[in-house]
Design an enzyme around this catalytic site. Structure first.
Site, PDB file in Angstrom:
ATOM      1  N   ASP A 133       0.801  -1.219   0.000  1.00  0.00           N
ATOM      2  CA  ASP A 133       0.000   0.000   0.000  1.00  0.00           C
ATOM      3  C   ASP A 133       0.839   1.276   0.000  1.00  0.00           C
ATOM      4  OD1 ASP A 133       0.906  -0.527   2.594  1.00  0.00           O
ATOM      5  OD2 ASP A 133      -1.065  -1.141   3.304  1.00  0.00           O
ATOM      6  N   ASN A 155      -7.504  -3.338  14.358  1.00  0.00           N
ATOM      7  CA  ASN A 155      -8.896  -3.553  13.925  1.00  0.00           C
ATOM      8  C   ASN A 155      -9.018  -4.699  12.917  1.00  0.00           C
ATOM      9  OD1 ASN A 155      -7.823  -2.507  11.595  1.00  0.00           O
ATOM     10  ND2 ASN A 155      -9.159  -0.710  11.475  1.00  0.00           N
ATOM     11  N   HIS A 195      -7.279  -5.022  10.087  1.00  0.00           N
ATOM     12  CA  HIS A 195      -7.007  -4.737   8.668  1.00  0.00           C
ATOM     13  C   HIS A 195      -5.750  -5.456   8.189  1.00  0.00           C
ATOM     14  CE1 HIS A 195      -4.536  -0.753   9.433  1.00  0.00           C
ATOM     15  NE2 HIS A 195      -3.715  -1.790   9.380  1.00  0.00           N
ATOM     16  N   GLU A 233      -9.785  -2.030   5.355  1.00  0.00           N
ATOM     17  CA  GLU A 233     -10.366  -1.779   6.668  1.00  0.00           C
ATOM     18  C   GLU A 233     -11.623  -2.631   6.889  1.00  0.00           C
ATOM     19  OE1 GLU A 233      -8.509  -0.271   8.566  1.00  0.00           O
ATOM     20  OE2 GLU A 233      -7.801   1.686   7.880  1.00  0.00           O
TER      21      GLU A 233
HETATM   22  C1  F6R Z   1       1.539  -1.781   6.062  1.00  0.00           C
HETATM   23  C2  F6R Z   1       0.182  -2.321   6.130  1.00  0.00           C
HETATM   24  C3  F6R Z   1      -0.568  -2.394   7.419  1.00  0.00           C
HETATM   25  C4  F6R Z   1       0.296  -2.724   8.651  1.00  0.00           C
HETATM   26  C5  F6R Z   1      -0.554  -2.728   9.910  1.00  0.00           C
HETATM   27  C6  F6R Z   1       0.271  -2.977  11.142  1.00  0.00           C
HETATM   28  O1  F6R Z   1       2.020  -1.800   4.748  1.00  0.00           O
HETATM   29  O2  F6R Z   1      -0.349  -2.680   5.138  1.00  0.00           O
HETATM   30  O3  F6R Z   1      -1.579  -3.358   7.300  1.00  0.00           O
HETATM   31  O4  F6R Z   1       0.901  -3.971   8.468  1.00  0.00           O
HETATM   32  O5  F6R Z   1      -1.187  -1.492  10.041  1.00  0.00           O
HETATM   33  O6  F6R Z   1       1.154  -1.913  11.348  1.00  0.00           O
HETATM   34  P1  F6R Z   1       2.288  -1.946  12.457  1.00  0.00           P
HETATM   35  O7  F6R Z   1       3.291  -2.951  12.006  1.00  0.00           O
HETATM   36  O8  F6R Z   1       2.867  -0.559  12.448  1.00  0.00           O
HETATM   37  O9  F6R Z   1       1.629  -2.313  13.732  1.00  0.00           O
END
Ligand code: F6R
Length: 249
Positions: A67, A136, A138, A143
């Site tokens: 992303d 959450n 995702h 989301e």
């Molecule tokens: C990042 C992504 C997100 C993260 C998720 C966890 O490219 O796609 O899904 O993997 O938000 O983020 P952290 O590792 O910062 O807890």
């Protein structure tokens, strides 16, 4: 789904890096899906260390990131372009033309999503996809409520995600409201998935992933339907979760 238990964040990062290195050694033309965020940082450090010490080569590896924020320049320190350059690409021998990240500044954002998806599929999909998980549920920036069959798309970031990512910005208001993300369908087409989970703040999400219902309200739950998912989770994240012994590796 299988689960590998790691002692702590460092151990998790080592285990994940070793799996990636093994896959690259087995298949030098690996198509590798990458994640950003806090969780994979140490994994990338180990990949760099291994590249420097053992010459594991990325000359023929091709990468696709999950992303990117919309509206942020690739040179902005909060962009995922910048993150990938500074945390990995600048330190290994991967040719830039083989690295792919959605362009959040593209004039035609929908066309950008379609082109990104087409590029992934032209490589016959992703061989190994790294994932983190949001509190959450995702995956990528898909989301809660995202349909399970989506391809690369524009999404509105949930408040919880913007709050969680505000630690990288001056304030939560500065966190972009939209992003381009591989869809859940894109992620599910990956041949193999490695999900990294670390820390107390991921406990509830991990418990729900392992023992909860499969429901779009908790996007990661669909991973239970994928034939080859390995969750590498540390003790902090796994505490309080009853893991069925049939899925423990
Ligand atoms: C990042 C992504 C997100 C993260 C998720 C966890 O490219 O796609 O899904 O993997 O938000 O983020 P952290 O590792 O910062 O807890």
């Amino acid at each position: 789904m299988k689960i590998i238990t790691a002692k702590n964040y460092k151990d998790m990062s080592h285990l994940v890096a070793n799996i990636i290195i093994q896959r690259i050694r087995d298949h030098s033309e690996l198509t590798l899906g990458l994640a950003t965020g806090g969780t994979p940082i140490e994994t990338y450090k180990y990949l760099i260390e291994d590249h420097q010490q053992n010459n594991t080569s990325y000359q023929n590896v091709c990468t696709f990131n999950l992303d990117e924020y919309i509206g942020i320049e690739p040179t902005d320190h909060n962009s995922y372009h910048f993150y990938m350059q500074s945390n990995l690409f600048d330190h290994i021998d991967i040719p830039t033309r083989q690295t792919h990240i959605p362009n959040g500044k593209a004039k035609g954002i929908i066309a950008e999503c379609e082109a990104y998806e087409a590029k992934i599929q032209s490589k016959d999909g992703i061989d190994l996809q790294l994932l983190g998980i949001g509190t959450n549920g995702h995956i990528g920036f898909n989301e809660p409520g995202t349909s399970f069959d989506t391809s690369t798309q524009v999404v509105q970031l949930a408040d919880a995600t913007r709050q969680a990512n505000a630690r990288y910005f001056k304030s939560v208001e500065k966190v972009p409201k939209k992003a381009i993300t591989m869809g859940i369908g894109t992620i599910m087409k990956s041949k193999e998935i490695l999900l990294l989970v670390s820390g107390k703040n991921k406990r509830k999400a991990l418990e729900r992933l392992i023992n909860g219902e499969i429901d779009p309200i908790f996007p990661a739950s669909i991973l239970n339907h994928h034939p080859s998912v390995t969750v590498v989770a540390d003790h902090d994240a796994l505490q309080n979760t009853v893991v069925p012994s049939s899925i423990l590796l």
